[in-house]
Scaffold this active site. Structure first.
Site, mmCIF file in Angstrom:
data_model
loop_
_atom_site.group_PDB
_atom_site.id
_atom_site.type_symbol
_atom_site.label_atom_id
_atom_site.label_comp_id
_atom_site.label_asym_id
_atom_site.label_seq_id
_atom_site.Cartn_x
_atom_site.Cartn_y
_atom_site.Cartn_z
ATOM 1 C CB THR A 137 7.797 1.741 2.106
ATOM 2 O OG1 THR A 137 8.710 2.817 2.169
ATOM 3 C CG2 THR A 137 6.397 2.341 2.044
ATOM 4 C CG ASP A 138 11.993 3.684 4.922
ATOM 5 O OD1 ASP A 138 11.412 3.867 3.830
ATOM 6 O OD2 ASP A 138 13.226 3.841 5.060
ATOM 7 C CD GLU A 139 9.608 6.145 0.336
ATOM 8 O OE1 GLU A 139 8.889 7.025 -0.149
ATOM 9 O OE2 GLU A 139 10.469 5.529 -0.317
ATOM 10 C CE1 TYR A 162 5.202 3.096 -2.901
ATOM 11 C CE2 TYR A 162 6.770 4.351 -1.582
ATOM 12 C CZ TYR A 162 6.284 3.141 -2.044
ATOM 13 O OH TYR A 162 6.870 1.958 -1.636
ATOM 14 C CE LYS A 166 3.598 -0.290 0.071
ATOM 15 N NZ LYS A 166 3.354 -1.597 -0.624
ATOM 16 N N GLY A 295 8.039 18.393 -1.812
ATOM 17 C CA GLY A 295 7.770 17.701 -0.541
ATOM 18 C C GLY A 295 8.757 16.589 -0.225
#
Ligand code: NAD
Ligand code: TYD
Length: 357
Positions: A137-139, A162, A166, A295
């Site tokens: 993911t880009d997160e 999360y 990842k 956050g």
């Protein structure tokens, strides 16, 4: 170095009953350039629904195998690799919802980190193994200010459980590529939307609540920005990387579609009103600004020039066409929606496969 497609005979898909995994399995069977077998290992958590693939299971019974189980069950994973002579892995399985990770991170650590570790270990032991593709993911890159985009070189700065889990799995995958020469690729993708998405994520939640005239929760000021991508575009990018992506490389995938959450919600409201008729209450009146996520990352945006230049990929759908298709899909698939909403599919899973141990 790339490996030829001819090597992919027995592909292990993890998390194939979830949103993106089930779209990918559907996509792959509809491609004419894949003739192997897909072995789908999925725990069937709340997010996994074998109903997503019932038609595929029937149509491709010879080439589709479903196994309920946990990617962090070391002996089950080892058995599966041996039994089906797995030669490649496309790894989707994860706990995927940020809000849940904030409330209860345990399963995120177990599945996203420990599960990925067991899959890597099992892949290392295979004699003829051609590709471990990890879906991320880009997160992992954290949060952007008003300017700038994430590239493949952006340092990792995950900011919630999360994205931290990842990021951790991405690091493990890269480490196995570097240390043991496991043939790995990674893709980091922006927010997906489309058919079969579980209605805890923004877009399906807003569609279904608007259809049912329920409140539409928008976190904080609603000005957080996400870069949206229609799920089939993501599937196409993943398959391209598996076929032609360079071993050891990471590819960013994005939609070139940055929108504030409130804009997405407004667009969905208007689409829903257009489809079902406005009646007395326009959907926009149902919008409620609610307490912000702790956050909460402000903005994500992906630079996907690498996959565009190297592999010729770009999104086919834009947000208008993609959102229309998505709203229509949820309207046309009331039975699926009803089963997910009421939890009826869980009963069906229990009858078929038993309780999750
Ligand atoms: P999802 O939550 O819809 O599906 C996850 C699937 O994994 C479910 O079928 C679930 O049953 C299965 N699963 C969970 N734990 C498991 C375990 N221990 N063993 C086996 N199976 C297990 O998720 P999604 O939205 O389809 O995301 C798929 C992947 O794509 C994830 O790795 C996610 O991080 C990544 N991703 C998602 C998005 C997005 O916008 N949804 C964007 C970028 C990347
Ligand atoms: P989400 O779909 O949970 O994806 P992610 O957190 O992985 O980006 O949320 C997308 C955006 O929408 C995010 O900024 C949080 C926000 N959001 C709301 O405003 N209301 C909601 O009810 C949900 C689920 C999300």
């Amino acid at each position: 170095m790339t490996h030829g497609l001819q090597h992919y005979h027995n592909v292990l898909i993890t998390g194939g009953c979830g949103f993106i995994g089930s779209n990918f399995i559907r996509y792959l069977f509809e491609q004419h350039d894949f003739s192997g077998k897909l072995i789908n290992l999925d725990l069937l958590t709340y997010a996994g629904n074998p109903e997503n693939l019932l038609d595929i299971q029937q149509k491709y019974a010879e080439r589709y195998i479903f196994q309920r189980g946990d990617i962090s069950d070391k002996s089950l994973v080892a058995q599966l690799f041996e039994k089906y002579d797995i030669d490649s892995v496309c790894h989707f399985a994860a706990e995927s919802h940020v809000d849940r990770s904030i409330k209860q991170p345990d399963s995120f650590i177990q599945t996203n980190i420990v599960g990925t570790f067991h899959l890597l270990e099992a892949s290392l032991r295979q004699k003829n193994f051609y590709r471990f593709h990890h879906i991320s993911t880009d997160e992992v890159f954290g949060s952007l200010g008003p300017e700038g985009v994430f590239t493949e070189e952006t340092p990792y700065r995950p900011r919630n459980p999360y994205s931290a889990s990842k990021a951790s799995s991405d690091h493990l995958v890269r480490a196995y590529g570097n240390t043991y020469q496991l043939p790995v690729t990674i893709s980091n993708c922006s927010n997906n939307y489309g058919p079969f998405q579980f209605p805890e994520k923004l877009i399906p939640l807003i569609i279904l609540n608007a259809l049912e005239k329920k409140p539409l929760p928008v976190y904080g000021d609603g000005k957080h920005v996400r870069d949206w991508l229609f799920v089939t575009d993501h599937c196409e990018a993943i398959w391209l990387i598996m076929k032609q992506g360079r071993i050891g490389e990471t590819y960013n995938i994005g939609g070139m579609t940055e929108r504030e959450n409130i804009d997405i919600v407004h667009t969905i409201c208007d689409l829903v009103d257009d489809r079902i008729g406005q009646h007395s209450t326009p959907s926009r009146k149902l919008i409620r600004f609610v307490q912000d996520r702790p956050g909460h990352d402000r903005r994500y945006a992906m630079d996907f020039r690498k996959i565009k230049n190297e592999l010729g990929w770009k999104p086919r759908e834009n947000l208008d066409t993609g959102l229309k298709k998505t709203v229509d899909w949820y309207l046309m698939n009331q039975k699926w929606v009803e089963q997910v909403r009421t939890g009826e599919y869980r009963k069906w899973i229990k009858d078929q496969y038993g309780e999750i141990s």
